[in-house]
Design an enzyme around this catalytic site. Structure first.
Site, PDB file in Angstrom:
ATOM      1  N   LYS A 294       0.867  -1.396  -0.013  1.00  0.00           N
ATOM      2  CA  LYS A 294      -0.077  -0.070  -0.035  1.00  0.00           C
ATOM      3  C   LYS A 294       0.871   1.192   0.013  1.00  0.00           C
ATOM      4  CE  LYS A 294      -3.696  -2.272   3.013  1.00  0.00           C
ATOM      5  NZ  LYS A 294      -4.881  -2.184   1.809  1.00  0.00           N
ATOM      6  N   GLU A 369      -5.719 -10.089   0.918  1.00  0.00           N
ATOM      7  CA  GLU A 369      -5.424 -11.118   2.089  1.00  0.00           C
ATOM      8  C   GLU A 369      -6.633 -11.658   2.983  1.00  0.00           C
ATOM      9  OE1 GLU A 369      -5.985  -8.087   4.505  1.00  0.00           O
ATOM     10  OE2 GLU A 369      -4.943  -8.027   2.548  1.00  0.00           O
ATOM     11  N   ARG A 371      -9.620 -12.368   2.384  1.00  0.00           N
ATOM     12  CA  ARG A 371     -10.525 -13.618   1.705  1.00  0.00           C
ATOM     13  C   ARG A 371      -9.744 -14.994   1.610  1.00  0.00           C
ATOM     14  NH1 ARG A 371     -10.883 -10.447  -4.102  1.00  0.00           N
ATOM     15  NH2 ARG A 371     -10.874  -9.049  -2.256  1.00  0.00           N
TER      16      ARG A 371
END
Length: 523
Positions: A294, A369, A371
């Site tokens: 990110k 991540e 899921r």
């Protein structure tokens, strides 16, 4: 870790009314304008205020839009005239949309504040409810206004018993149009609800250098300890054991962190017939995005990525502690705990991993991540001989959820129309609002097509119901026989409502689950 950072209980006090309540320096009365207008005279008198002062103050507020009005009033005491503060917080009576709750819990949360005039030691909060059954939902909304996490120099000095000002106590009372409510169980259940909301919010607010996987496990142990008389069992599968036992999603997401990932399972069984429910929570204690890092400030605030697990842990405690109006035979909580970190051992884009379900996944976005860990969580919950009747997974899963349903409504995806209606009704009853998204595996599974594995983990087209797709990815790892036997799966994406303005944790999910399972106080 400091004492203040470990606080979990709401600072609100919940006790039946007493005559000494009128001695509080600040009296706050909260309710919809129409309820305030028709409240019993005895309720007004109980705060030590005369009726004319109350009615004159209420008249200064617009009935439609609501608002707050404050005045000083003279209260006769044995020592003479004592001036106190009266604040009326009138919730709006403007038209209510069919998707909102008549309790207007969002207005309660935004109206209240822990601040009080200088020198105040005690505040009475009197909530005027439409029904006795509204008390616990109101308590949940109020608790959201009183966050408990604090880690400042001043708070540390207070803990050490310095000369800092004493803390203000806020005593909550409930009333209906006919008068004050005095039943001890109403206040008992309201307190447990408020404490659970405070716990969930405090876990989310705690920074990642304090709330890592190990500390989250400690939080779960604390819940088990507090429920000591209820016979709750706890199991922890952690580190390399996850890899050995086939939890490929959870292991790969968390393996790069110094503090290794864990699957934590809490189980409460009753000797009775009833529903078996499994709650599965995403507990990413911090999300860097992994190697799909990110950037541009997108990592700030990612301590809140454990909001699903925090809400379910607190809800589990509250449900077991309060009990339910309709019988459960078992309540299971599965916490999927990991830090999505970077390092030499981090999982990579182009890796292929294998879930507990046996499905394989080609990674095309390490920042998708949640899921992956929930895939293992729902498989764990459903790959059992005694299958649950209902599986609820809850997660801060997608930013797209906020585009789809906003910051007030969590998005739900489910294979069952019955579960969908049940969840929407529970949201309206509790104030933790949810709204359904399409369930259509035949449309959405193609988004995850891989030429070398059963699926990829991130959609190829972000414009094609991205939040439904993400939920469907999790649902694909539910054991097939669970669906064949009529099992209901409910996915809750609460990325937006997990935090409030300012980034503080909201404790979202506690009320929703309590209402969904008809815990006492919400039935």
């Amino acid at each position: 870790m400091s004492t203040t950072s470990q606080l979990g209980s709401s600072p609100l006090l919940f006790d039946p009314p007493t005559e000494s309540d009128s001695a509080a320096e600040v009296q706050r009365i909260v309710g919809r304008y129409d309820l305030l207008e028709g409240v019993s005279d005895s309720v007004v008198v109980s705060v030590g205020c005369d009726l004319n002062t109350y009615k004159a103050l209420l008249d200064t507020i617009d009935p439609k839009s609501g608002g707050t009005a404050t005045t000083l009033f003279s209260s006769a005491t044995s020592s003479g005239s004592d001036f106190k503060t009266l604040s009326i917080h009138a919730l709006p009576t403007s038209p209510l949309s069919r998707h909102n709750t008549r309790l207007r819990t969002a207005s309660i949360t935004s109206t209240l504040s822990p601040k009080a005039p200088k020198g105040t030691k005690k505040v009475n909060l009197t909530f005027i409810a439409e029904s006795v059954s509204d008390a616990s939902a109101i308590a949940a909304a109020a608790a959201k206004s009183f966050p408990v996490f604090k880690h400042t120099k001043k708070s540390s000095e207070e803990d050490k018993g310095s000369d800092a000002k004493p803390k203000v106590t806020h005593n909550v009372r409930f009333a209906t149009s006919s008068g004050l409510l005095e039943c001890k169980n109403i206040y008992k259940n309201a307190k447990k609800t408020a404490d659970a909301v405070a716990l969930a919010a405090r876990i989310v607010d705690t920074p990642p250098n304090m709330m890592n996987v190990s500390e989250f496990i400690n939080e779960a142990e604390g819940v088990v300890d507090r429920l000591g008389d209820h016979g709750v069992k706890m199991e922890v599968i952690r580190g390399e054991e996850l890899k050995e036992k086939g939890y490929g999603g959870l292991w790969n997401v968390g393996k790069a962190a110094d503090d290794k990932p864990a699957l934590v399972v809490l189980t409460k069984k009753w000797d009775q017939e009833g529903e078996k429910v499994s709650l599965v929570g995403k507990g990413i204690v911090y999300d860097t995005g992994g190697l799909s890092l990110k950037i541009s400030g997108g990592m700030v605030g990612m301590k809140s990525d454990c909001g699903g697990a925090a809400g379910l842990l607190a809800a589990f405690e509250a449900v077991v502690s309060c009990g339910t109006e309709e019988p459960l035979r078992e309540l299971q909580l599965v916490l999927c705990l990991a830090e999505n970190s970077i390092g030499p051992s981090a999982f990579r884009n182009d890796d292929i991993i294998t879930f507990l379900s046996g499905r394989t996944c080609e990674i095309n976005n390490t920042d998708a991540e949640g899921r992956l860990v929930l895939a293992d969580g729902v498989a764990h919950a459903t790959m059992t001989e005694d299958k649950p009747d209902l599986v609820v997974d809850m997660a801060t899963l997608t930013g797209a959820q906020m585009v789809a349903t906003g910051k007030r409504f969590a998005a739900i995806v489910t294979n069952s129309a019955e579960a969908e209606a049940r969840a929407v009704e529970a949201g309206i009853r509790s104030g933790d609002l949810v709204h359904p998204l399409p369930y259509a595996p035949e449309f959405f599974n193609e988004e995850f097509t891989s030429k070398v594995a059963d699926s990829k983990n991130s959609v190829k087209d972000r414009m094609n119901a991205q939040t439904s797709c993400a939920g469907q990815f999790i649902g694909n790892n539910v054991d097939k026989t669970f669906y064949d036997e009529g099992g209901q799966w409910l996915h809750v994406d609460m990325a937006g409502p997990s935090t409030m303005d300012g980034g503080r944790g909201s404790g979202f999910g506690v009320g929703l689950i309590m209402a969904l399972l008809k815990a006492k106080g919400f039935a």
